[in-house]
Design an enzyme around this catalytic site. Structure first.
Site, PDB file in Angstrom:
ATOM      1  N   PHE A  28       0.954  -1.468   0.013  1.00  0.00           N
ATOM      2  CA  PHE A  28       0.034   0.097   0.082  1.00  0.00           C
ATOM      3  C   PHE A  28       0.719   1.304   0.032  1.00  0.00           C
ATOM      4  O   PHE A  28       0.889   2.032  -0.927  1.00  0.00           O
ATOM      5  CB  PHE A  28      -0.912   0.105   1.316  1.00  0.00           C
ATOM      6  CG  PHE A  28      -1.606   1.202   1.606  1.00  0.00           C
ATOM      7  CD1 PHE A  28      -2.382   2.267   0.569  1.00  0.00           C
ATOM      8  CD2 PHE A  28      -1.460   1.602   2.885  1.00  0.00           C
ATOM      9  CE1 PHE A  28      -2.855   3.385   1.084  1.00  0.00           C
ATOM     10  CE2 PHE A  28      -2.076   2.755   3.363  1.00  0.00           C
ATOM     11  CZ  PHE A  28      -2.552   3.631   2.430  1.00  0.00           C
ATOM     12  N   GLY A  32       1.025  -7.166  -0.509  1.00  0.00           N
ATOM     13  CA  GLY A  32       1.092  -6.341  -1.349  1.00  0.00           C
ATOM     14  C   GLY A  32       0.568  -6.831  -2.676  1.00  0.00           C
ATOM     15  O   GLY A  32       0.252  -8.209  -2.334  1.00  0.00           O
ATOM     16  N   ALA A  85      11.004   1.932   7.621  1.00  0.00           N
ATOM     17  CA  ALA A  85       9.447   2.140   7.744  1.00  0.00           C
ATOM     18  C   ALA A  85       9.205   1.434   9.058  1.00  0.00           C
ATOM     19  O   ALA A  85       8.986   0.253   9.182  1.00  0.00           O
ATOM     20  CB  ALA A  85       8.702   1.601   6.794  1.00  0.00           C
ATOM     21  N   TYR A 126       4.196  -7.597  17.219  1.00  0.00           N
ATOM     22  CA  TYR A 126       4.462  -6.970  16.005  1.00  0.00           C
ATOM     23  C   TYR A 126       5.389  -5.567  16.495  1.00  0.00           C
ATOM     24  O   TYR A 126       6.562  -5.230  15.835  1.00  0.00           O
ATOM     25  CB  TYR A 126       2.902  -6.168  15.301  1.00  0.00           C
ATOM     26  CG  TYR A 126       3.193  -5.340  14.271  1.00  0.00           C
ATOM     27  CD1 TYR A 126       4.055  -5.411  12.975  1.00  0.00           C
ATOM     28  CD2 TYR A 126       2.874  -4.005  14.297  1.00  0.00           C
ATOM     29  CE1 TYR A 126       4.177  -4.869  12.221  1.00  0.00           C
ATOM     30  CE2 TYR A 126       2.869  -2.945  13.224  1.00  0.00           C
ATOM     31  CZ  TYR A 126       3.681  -3.459  12.243  1.00  0.00           C
ATOM     32  OH  TYR A 126       3.763  -2.563  11.241  1.00  0.00           O
TER      33      TYR A 126
END
Ligand code: UDP
Length: 326
Positions: free
Chosen positions: A11, A36, A119, A151
């Site tokens: 995204f 993706g 990121a 996470y």
């Protein structure tokens, strides 16, 4: 420049690739299309764009990284296992993809002196109640048997790896995204409450708000997140730094649901369901997630300005367009 974008079919990654190709760079994408989609790059791939190479491969496939990295000037590392629902469903996949994948990227980037933008995520802050979240603020996480926190922990290990490699000479900058939304969000809503609410509204189904709906997020438009990311890669003062990339505007999930109904003109209703119903037993949520935006302003000269309503209208236009194509 020659630029590697891991997760470039995802995204945020695909919007970044659009920007880099438009700016005239040569781009190599590595993506396994687990979350993706190749269609995200179709406008370039179908035209056989000479400055884009797409490598469908896992981040754990070291041979691909080893062959791509040496000729690069810059690497944006966005490939990751993302989305709370995915992480809760398969924590092992998420942990390994995020930690091993990043370690390999940093190792190969360091070996060839390729600058990296990593990121990261606002999940890093976990349940901290020190609002707004400052980059140097605490991380507060629940117990390790709550899969959701794996996470946050995996991304935190990645950030530590970035600093460890920086200590050995790697040029690296870190951006922490806050609930990025925009076109190409997975319509099934794995990665975002916005995508899910829009799908529900368009299907005339009730919007499923988890818990009391008073939890809040700061939704950040993808075009602005991409701008901040590019600045983090190019401004020398961003090197060795971590920057929050998020809108300062806080929205409760109840308000989001009402806004989605309003913007989409849906007659649908809002239904509150428990976290247990949504994610199974033993789920923990972040109550408020708000960035301190002063560092982004100071370091990157960047501030998010696109309003939620405007972004939602645009996303809706995309959905209606895709819907009309059947
Ligand atoms: N949420 C919700 N309904 C949904 C999906 C998500 O109420 O159908 C809530 C979720 O519990 C959380 C917030 O919306 O409080 C944001 O969830 P999202 O999955 O977008 O990402 P998060 O910010 O938690 O990483």
């Amino acid at each position: 420049m020659r630029i590697l974008v891991t997760g470039g079919a995802g995204f945020i990654g695909s919007h970044l690739v659009d920007r880099l190709l438009t700016d005239g760079h040569d781009v190599v994408v590595i993506d396994d299309c687990s979350t993706g989609r190749e269609e995200n790059l179709s406008r370039w791939l179908e035209a056989g764009h000479p400055r884009l190479r797409f490598l469908r491969a896992s981040m754990l496939d070291e041979t691909v990284l080893a062959s791509a990295m040496p000729s690069m000037d810059l690497c944006y590392h966005l490939a990751a296992a993302v989305g709370v629902a995915h992480v809760v469903e398969d924590p092992l996949w998420a942990i390994l993809t995020n930690t091993r994948g990043t370690e390999l990227v940093l190792q190969h980037a360091a070996a060839h002196k390729v600058r990296v933008v990593f990121a990261s995520t606002s999940e890093i802050y976990g349940e901290s109640d020190q609002i707004p979240f400052r980059e140097d603020g605490p991380r507060v996480l629940g117990p390790t048997w709550i899969a959701r926190w794996s996470y946050s922990s995996s991304k935190a290990v990645d950030e530590h790896l970035c600093f460890a490699y920086a200590q050995r000479g790697l040029d690296v900058a870190i951006v922490r995204y806050f609930n990025v939304f925009g076109r190409r969000l997975d319509p099934k809503g794995y990665g975002s409450v916005i995508a899910r609410f829009l799908s529900q509204a368009l299907a005339g189904q009730p919007l499923t708000v988890h818990g009391d709906g008073k939890q809040s997020r700061c939704f950040t438009h993808v075009s602005e997140a991409v701008e901040a990311t590019v600045r983090a890669a190019t401004l020398p003062q961003a090197l060795g730094e971590v920057v929050n990339v998020g809108s300062a505007f806080e929205t409760t999930i109840n308000d989001l649901a009402r806004t989605v109904l309003d913007v989409s003109g849906s007659q649908g209703s809002i239904e509150h369901i428990s976290y247990d119903e949504a994610y199974g037993k033993g789920f923990a949520d972040t109550r408020r997630r708000v960035p301190d935006v002063s560092k982004a302003e100071r370091l990157l000269g960047w501030r998010a300005e696109i309003e939620l309503r405007e972004g939602l209208r645009d996303l809706l236009a995309e959905r209606r367009h895709v819907g009309s194509e059947g």
